[in-house]
Design a protein around this motif. Structure first.
Motif, PDB file in Angstrom:
ATOM      1  N   LYS A 217      43.819  43.785  26.952  1.00 31.21           N
ATOM      2  CA  LYS A 217      43.533  42.771  27.753  1.00 31.21           C
ATOM      3  C   LYS A 217      44.380  42.672  29.030  1.00 31.21           C
ATOM      4  CE  LYS A 217      42.588  39.559  23.986  1.00 31.21           C
ATOM      5  NZ  LYS A 217      43.144  38.367  23.082  1.00 31.21           N
ATOM      6  N   ASP A 221      41.452  46.463  32.356  1.00 30.40           N
ATOM      7  CA  ASP A 221      40.774  46.597  31.210  1.00 30.40           C
ATOM      8  C   ASP A 221      39.769  45.392  31.228  1.00 30.40           C
ATOM      9  OD1 ASP A 221      42.080  48.608  29.801  1.00 30.40           O
ATOM     10  OD2 ASP A 221      43.587  47.207  28.933  1.00 30.40           O
ATOM     11  N   THR A 222      40.287  44.198  31.538  1.00 34.64           N
ATOM     12  CA  THR A 222      39.148  43.072  31.718  1.00 34.64           C
ATOM     13  C   THR A 222      38.412  42.938  32.870  1.00 34.64           C
ATOM     14  OG1 THR A 222      40.881  41.762  32.202  1.00 34.64           O
ATOM     15  CG2 THR A 222      40.553  41.844  29.919  1.00 34.64           C
ATOM     16  N   SER A 223      38.696  43.634  33.964  1.00 34.60           N
ATOM     17  CA  SER A 223      38.254  43.591  35.453  1.00 34.60           C
ATOM     18  C   SER A 223      36.715  44.039  35.256  1.00 34.60           C
ATOM     19  CB  SER A 223      38.915  44.331  36.377  1.00 34.60           C
ATOM     20  OG  SER A 223      38.801  46.053  35.989  1.00 34.60           O
ATOM     21  N   PHE A 225      34.434  43.564  33.441  1.00 32.84           N
ATOM     22  CA  PHE A 225      33.500  42.428  32.859  1.00 32.84           C
ATOM     23  C   PHE A 225      33.299  41.439  33.794  1.00 32.84           C
ATOM     24  CE2 PHE A 225      34.931  45.050  29.374  1.00 32.84           C
ATOM     25  CZ  PHE A 225      33.669  45.465  28.602  1.00 32.84           C
ATOM     26  N   LYS A 226      33.915  41.586  35.295  1.00 31.66           N
ATOM     27  CA  LYS A 226      33.817  40.461  36.145  1.00 31.66           C
ATOM     28  C   LYS A 226      33.276  40.633  37.556  1.00 31.66           C
ATOM     29  CE  LYS A 226      38.758  39.005  34.989  1.00 31.66           C
ATOM     30  NZ  LYS A 226      40.001  38.729  35.638  1.00 31.66           N
TER      31      LYS A 226
END
Length: 447
Positions: A217, A221-223, A225-226
């Protein structure tokens, strides 16, 4: 205070104390020389409480600033403004990372010994989910402690963690973090500074420990999906630093080309390249591919070829640069002579070794017109193709056909060396040689 350490905090309760303690316990006297500026970004866990506890324990050395909106760029800008007027150096450490206990003392020594250098960085080492060192750590093994970006074009620097500035020099540039960005903002900040400075220092004796979270998270890692990880990044990140280079030098210098390309290549890796179709709609995809094509106009093919990446990635990028998206034909850089066959499994069966092998497909491919042989003791045996591997595809273009890349072979026990050979158009191309004893020894040492 000599050093001000800026640390944005957001939902870091599991790691925050470890990060702060790594600064408090430095070999340099913490109370005399260091302040920590914690910018608490309205966390929903116990991060705020932890910040307050440390501030009450070290009221002279630790400041807490509460920020309503979670924004890492705004947090760092706020932290810079809050640094004591007497501090001489500003460093950045993330709230889930940590530094070696000698880091600040060795950074001070570097700045004292090199009064004309205004930026210095630590080598980066991963911990928790991933271990080992960052690929860019090769810079710290060159027996020099100063990088001139005009000469060392591939010695690029990305990470704000473990990066230290002379405070006065940073203030004089007026450079700030772009508060519209929550990804790559540190790359833009650091390298905008370097375009003006031209040089930065290396501190190989210290370490910055970058936590790869088990929960996956982190912002990195989450970038993916933006939406702003795509066209927005190209426009406000890549193009911004390209334009700064043009303004300063009248061209995109090789260092900036390497910098952009090192990051841009992540888009086409197998792990990420299909996500563009999941995150963006058709119109957004078209805009992204159009902007990517324009970015590649500023990158020389020579720079692509010099990159440390698989040959098929270089071929794809150069083809994209020449003809745009979708890529309907590929240039060919790889040679079959440079291809390798990898032993993926082996077992003893009666008086033979049964081996499974696979063509790496990094350089070239074979097809149904080719035959593969193994040669040992003056004998040549044809290898059986066992199954069809999954092709390597980038944005709808097959960059490596792997239908004929997996094999099975039988070698008599007692054969210590053998070589793979490919027959192509009545010509035999020798590939890699295998030493059986080395294979056995490596397997035994892993038990």
């Amino acid at each position: 205070m000599l050093f001000s350490i800026v640390m944005p905090v957001y939902n870091s309760e599991l790691y925050l104390s470890e990060a702060i303690e790594s600064i408090i316990n430095q070999s340099i006297d913490f109370k005399k020389n260091v302040e920590i500026i914690l910018i608490e970004n309205n966390s929903i866990d116990n991060s705020k409480k932890i910040c307050e506890e440390y501030a009450s324990q070290y009221p002279t050395n630790i400041k807490v600033i509460f920020q309503d909106k979670p924004n890492v760029s705004l947090a760092r800008n706020t932290g810079i403004k809050a640094c004591s007027e007497t501090s001489e150096y500003i460093g950045f450490i993330d709230s889930d990372d940590k530094i070696s206990l000698n880091a600040i003392n060795d950074t001070l020594d570097f700045f004292v010994e090199n009064p004309d250098i205004n930026l210095a960085v630590l080598p980066l080492f991963f911990f928790e989910k991933k271990r080992g060192e960052h690929s860019l750590n090769y810079r710290f093994k060159k027996n020099k402690n100063i990088i001139n970006i005009m000469n060392d074009s591939n010695s690029i620097h990305y990470h704000i963690g473990g990066t230290f500035f002379r405070k006065k020099s940073l203030e004089n540039t007026g450079i700030t973090f772009n508060e519209e960005m929550d990804f790559w903002e540190d790359v833009l900040f650091i390298n905008s500074f370097l375009i003006e400075e031209k040089k930065y220092g290396l501190i190989p004796t210290a370490k910055y420990f970058y936590r790869k979270r088990r929960d996956g998270k982190s912002l990195v890692d989450t970038s993916w999906f933006k939406k702003n990880r795509y066209t927005f990044l190209l426009k406000h990140g890549y193009f911004q630093i390209i334009n700064r280079s043009i303004e300063e030098f009248g061209e995109v210098i090789p260092y900036i080309q390497f910098l952009v390309l090192q990051h841009l290549k992540l888009f086409i890796l197998q792990k990420y390249n299909t996500l563009v179709y999941e995150v963006l709609n058709d119109e957004e995809q078209n805009e992204f591919f159009k902007e990517l094509y324009h970015i590649l106009e500023y990158i020389d093919e020579k720079v692509i070829i010099e990159q440390n990446m698989k040959t098929y990635l270089k071929e794809y990028l150069i083809s994209f640069k020449r003809w745009g998206y979708p890529v309907k034909k590929l240039i060919q850089l790889g040679k079959l002579e440079d291809e390798k066959i990898i032993i993926t499994n082996w077992k003893v069966q009666k008086f033979s070794l049964i081996l499974s092998a696979s063509l790496s497909n990094e350089e070239s491919v074979i097809n149904n017109e080719n035959s593969i042989y193994v040669i040992y003791g003056g004998k040549k045996r044809k290898i059986k193709i066992t199954n069809k591997q999954k092709n390597i595809v980038i944005w709808g273009t097959t960059v490596r056909d792997r239908r004929y890349s997996s094999f099975q072979l039988k070698i008599p026990l007692g054969v210590m060396n053998f070589r793979f050979v490919v027959e192509r158009e009545s010509d035999y191309i020798a590939l890699n040689k295998v030493n059986v004893l080395n294979k056995i020894f490596r397997k035994l040492t892993r038990i």
